[in-house]
Write a protein that holds these residues in place. Structure first.
Motif: not given
Length: 440
Positions: A107-110, A113-114, A143-144, A152-153
């Protein structure tokens, strides 16, 4: 022994639970499934399953957490100790905890993005591409593997700043702000879309019932999956929030409110996205990240006031995602505190380091990562929690815990329905997910 934290009041707890339930499933999956499976023909079974799971699994996990005042490891251990097998219970309790951590990492990756798209909606970069292909290229480059490290951080950091402050000043306070703002922003979007030419066709479709779609087993299967995952029954998040609940709280009433507002959030998303698509004459048939990061930005750009609409939309989505993220991380943080008797800041630091290292490395495979967890680990965790509470703990224990805080005794049919309908449903969700490649 240090006193366990608890929520300050009823609505603080309810808003935190609503925040845990309202997430990407409501926003990028529910509208798509309403569109794909017959509008009202999908809503009817969905409402049935929300009521069933809300008044079985959600009540059970809240009550289990409150009864044991602990996370899944100690809760499962307490249940099995009644049968003389505490160690087995504690071992099984690690499954939903590790599942929660793994889901939070994905979810952290998503959320990265958000966050990038939310900030970009203010600067103009989110709507900068010329057409849908341009939006797709932009999202594809992000998204790679290691494609969105900075945002993300930052997203992870925001989540852990909230978590470090604990239950009252962190989780509860954040959700008291984010959830009302989320609903207000989506109501604004809904009003805006209602005045767009062609939106009426979307409303007509949402509420029409097609007998053919209603008779299709897939309509019922995917309605079950949507309800199951949307209500966050996985043996971790709802259970850990329940552990912070006072004995004065009426859990069945609280579970009803959580199910109601989670359903309202999903309906709001459908009432915004499906009519918005209808203004272009299109039928929504693309869910997941593609909907949120490619098709909707392209649609916003073509609409009057699209710049402002994008801001409102992505701020609301960020709040919904952040509320779910902190819930997912809370179970592993609380488990580290319980197992090693560490203070909250140190426990948050340990989980944050693990999350940072893994989340940065899975950016290119996050879709498969989340699919694996939703297919196998989430229904398994929910099923284990259900078996532990409804079967292992015994009738007297369950009825005592569920009725604590109530002025009127809850229905005597509760335990049989949980044992013979809800627990098998958890197994059914697991099996159907394996066969169909996921139904959540």
């Amino acid at each position: 022994m240090k006193k366990r934290e608890s929520f300050n009041n009823r609505w603080g707890f309810i808003l935190a639970c609503i925040g845990s339930a309202v997430g990407m499933g409501n926003l990028w999956m529910f509208p798509t499934r309403v569109s794909m499976y017959g509008g009202g023909s999908y809503l009817l079974p969905y409402f049935i399953f929300v009521a069933l799971i809300g008044f079985t699994g959600v009540i059970g996990e809240m009550s289990f957490g409150r009864a044991t005042k602990s996370g899944p490891v100690d809760a499962f251990g307490t249940a099995c100790e009644m049968r003389g097998h505490k160690k087995i219970g504690r071992i099984l309790g690690y499954i939903p905890v590790l599942g929660s951590l793994a889901m939070a990492i994905g979810y952290t990756v998503v959320m990265g993005w958000i966050l990038k798209y939310m900030i970009g909606s203010f600067t103009g970069s989110t709507l900068a591409p010329a057409d849908a292909d341009g939006f797709g290229t932009e999202f594809g480059s992000m998204a790679t593997s290691f494609g969105n490290n900075l945002w993300q951080i930052i997203a992870l950091g925001i989540g852990f700043v909230i978590l470090v402050f604990g239950v009252n000043l962190g989780i509860e306070l954040a959700n008291k702000i984010m959830m009302p703002v989320f609903f207000c922003l989506f109501v604004i979007l809904g009003i805006y879309v209602a005045f767009q030419p062609g939106a009426i066709n979307g409303y007509k479709y949402i509420f029409q019932i097609e007998p053919k779609a209603l008779a299709d087993p897939k309509t019922w299967i995917f309605a079950l999956g949507q309800a199951f995952f949307s209500l966050s029954v996985a043996g971790n998040g709802t259970l850990i929030y329940g552990s912070y609940l006072s004995d004065e709280e009426d859990i069945p009433a609280a579970a009803g409110r959580v199910a109601l507002f989670d359903t309202l959030a999903a309906l709001l998303a459908a009432l915004v996205i499906i009519p918005a698509m209808a203004t272009t004459g299109a039928r929504l048939n693309q869910g997941g990240p593609g909907l949120m990061f490619i098709y909707l930005p392209a649609l916003f750009k073509s609409m009057p006031g699209g710049y402002l609409i994008a801001i409102i939309f992505f701020v609301a989505v960020f709040f919904a995602g952040l509320s779910s993220l902190i819930n997912l991380y809370e179970a592993p943080i609380a488990t580290v505190q319980e197992l090693f008797h560490l203070d909250r800041m140190v426990s948050c630091g340990i989980i944050a380091i693990i999350a940072l290292a893994i989340s940065l490395c899975i950016q290119g495979i996050v879709s498969g990562w989340m699919d694996l967890l939703s297919i196998y680990i989430c229904p398994l965790g929910a099923g284990l929690a259900g078996v532990m509470f409804f079967w292992v703990c015994g009738q007297k224990y369950v009825e005592t815990q569920v009725n604590t805080g109530r002025t009127k005794r809850f229905t005597g049919k509760f335990l049989p329905v949980c044992k013979y309908i809800y627990c098998p449903i958890c197994l059914l969700v697991l099996i159907l997910g394996i066969i169909l490649g996921g139904i959540g």
